[in-house]
Scaffold this motif. Structure first.
Motif, PDB file in Angstrom:
ATOM      1  N   MET A 151       0.838  -1.160   0.000  1.00  0.00           N
ATOM      2  CA  MET A 151       0.000   0.000   0.000  1.00  0.00           C
ATOM      3  C   MET A 151       0.897   1.241   0.000  1.00  0.00           C
ATOM      4  O   MET A 151       1.666   1.446   0.919  1.00  0.00           O
ATOM      5  N   PRO A 152       0.830   2.082  -1.042  1.00  0.00           N
ATOM      6  CA  PRO A 152       1.704   3.246  -1.121  1.00  0.00           C
ATOM      7  C   PRO A 152       1.340   4.289  -0.073  1.00  0.00           C
ATOM      8  O   PRO A 152       0.192   4.477   0.263  1.00  0.00           O
ATOM      9  N   GLN A 178       6.372   1.601  -0.661  1.00  0.00           N
ATOM     10  CA  GLN A 178       5.423   0.600  -1.126  1.00  0.00           C
ATOM     11  C   GLN A 178       6.014  -0.770  -0.828  1.00  0.00           C
ATOM     12  O   GLN A 178       7.045  -1.138  -1.395  1.00  0.00           O
ATOM     13  N   ALA A 179       5.370  -1.511   0.081  1.00  0.00           N
ATOM     14  CA  ALA A 179       5.858  -2.842   0.474  1.00  0.00           C
ATOM     15  C   ALA A 179       4.810  -3.889   0.122  1.00  0.00           C
ATOM     16  O   ALA A 179       3.620  -3.697   0.384  1.00  0.00           O
ATOM     17  N   SER A 180       5.268  -4.989  -0.452  1.00  0.00           N
ATOM     18  CA  SER A 180       4.345  -6.072  -0.783  1.00  0.00           C
ATOM     19  C   SER A 180       3.883  -6.742   0.512  1.00  0.00           C
ATOM     20  O   SER A 180       4.612  -6.748   1.511  1.00  0.00           O
ATOM     21  N   GLU A 226      10.390   6.988  -4.495  1.00  0.00           N
ATOM     22  CA  GLU A 226       9.669   5.789  -4.076  1.00  0.00           C
ATOM     23  C   GLU A 226      10.664   4.714  -3.661  1.00  0.00           C
ATOM     24  O   GLU A 226      11.671   4.491  -4.324  1.00  0.00           O
ATOM     25  N   LEU A 227      10.381   4.061  -2.551  1.00  0.00           N
ATOM     26  CA  LEU A 227      11.165   2.926  -2.091  1.00  0.00           C
ATOM     27  C   LEU A 227      10.248   1.703  -2.128  1.00  0.00           C
ATOM     28  O   LEU A 227       9.241   1.653  -1.419  1.00  0.00           O
ATOM     29  N   ALA A 274      15.067  -4.199  -1.550  1.00  0.00           N
ATOM     30  CA  ALA A 274      14.585  -2.818  -1.655  1.00  0.00           C
ATOM     31  C   ALA A 274      15.002  -2.257  -3.008  1.00  0.00           C
ATOM     32  O   ALA A 274      16.098  -2.542  -3.497  1.00  0.00           O
ATOM     33  N   TYR A 275      14.128  -1.460  -3.593  1.00  0.00           N
ATOM     34  CA  TYR A 275      14.369  -0.868  -4.902  1.00  0.00           C
ATOM     35  C   TYR A 275      14.180   0.635  -4.819  1.00  0.00           C
ATOM     36  O   TYR A 275      13.139   1.121  -4.394  1.00  0.00           O
ATOM     37  N   TRP A 276      15.196   1.380  -5.228  1.00  0.00           N
ATOM     38  CA  TRP A 276      15.230   2.840  -5.191  1.00  0.00           C
ATOM     39  C   TRP A 276      14.654   3.348  -6.497  1.00  0.00           C
ATOM     40  O   TRP A 276      15.249   3.179  -7.552  1.00  0.00           O
TER      41      TRP A 276
END
Length: 108
Positions: A1-2, A19-21, A84-85, A99-101
Motif C-alpha cells: 500500500m503506497p 510501497q511494500a508487498s 519511491e522505495l 529494496a528498490y530505489w
C-alpha cells in the motif's frame, strides 16, 4: 500500500513513497518488524554503483527512520531520498527482502 511521507531537512520538504508487498511485510514482521536499508558501493571497470542491501539488524552506520505502514523502516543516512522505495520478498528456496530505489536495485 503506497504512502507518501513528508519530512523536512534543511528547510525543504521531501517526499518518500514507501510501497511494500504483503509478503515482504509478513517476512519483516516474522523477523522482528524492523528493516534496515543501506548502501553498498561497488567499483568496476565502468565506474562505481551503489547497490541497496537490506537487513533486520543495523550495520555500523547511522540510519534515519522513514515512516511506513506495519514495519519500522530505517534508511542509511548517507543516502538521499528516493521518490519511491519499493520493498519486496524474493527468492525460490529462501525468501529475502529486497529494496528498490525508484524501481532500481541501485541508487540513481
Amino acid at each position: 500500500m503506497p504512502r507518501r511521507v513528508s519530512r523536512s531537512a534543511g528547510g525543504t520538504v521531501r517526499h518518500v513513497r514507501v510501497q511494500a508487498s504483503p509478503e515482504a511485510v509478513r517476512l519483516i514482521q516474522e523477523q522482528g518488524g524492523k528493516l534496515y536499508v543501506c548502501a553498498n558501493r561497488s567499483r568496476c571497470c565502468h565506474g562505481s554503483l551503489t547497490f541497496l542491501e537490506t537487513s533486520n539488524e543495523p550495520a555500523e552506520r547511522p540510519y534515519r527512520r522513514v515512516s511506513a505502514d506495519e514495519i519500522e523502516l530505517y534508511l542509511d543516512e548517507r543516502l538521499g531520498d528516493p521518490e519511491e522505495l519499493l520493498i519486496e520478498a524474493k527468492g525460490r528456496r529462501r525468501k529475502h527482502v529486497h529494496a528498490y530505489w525508484d524501481g532500481c536495485a541501485y541508487v540513481v
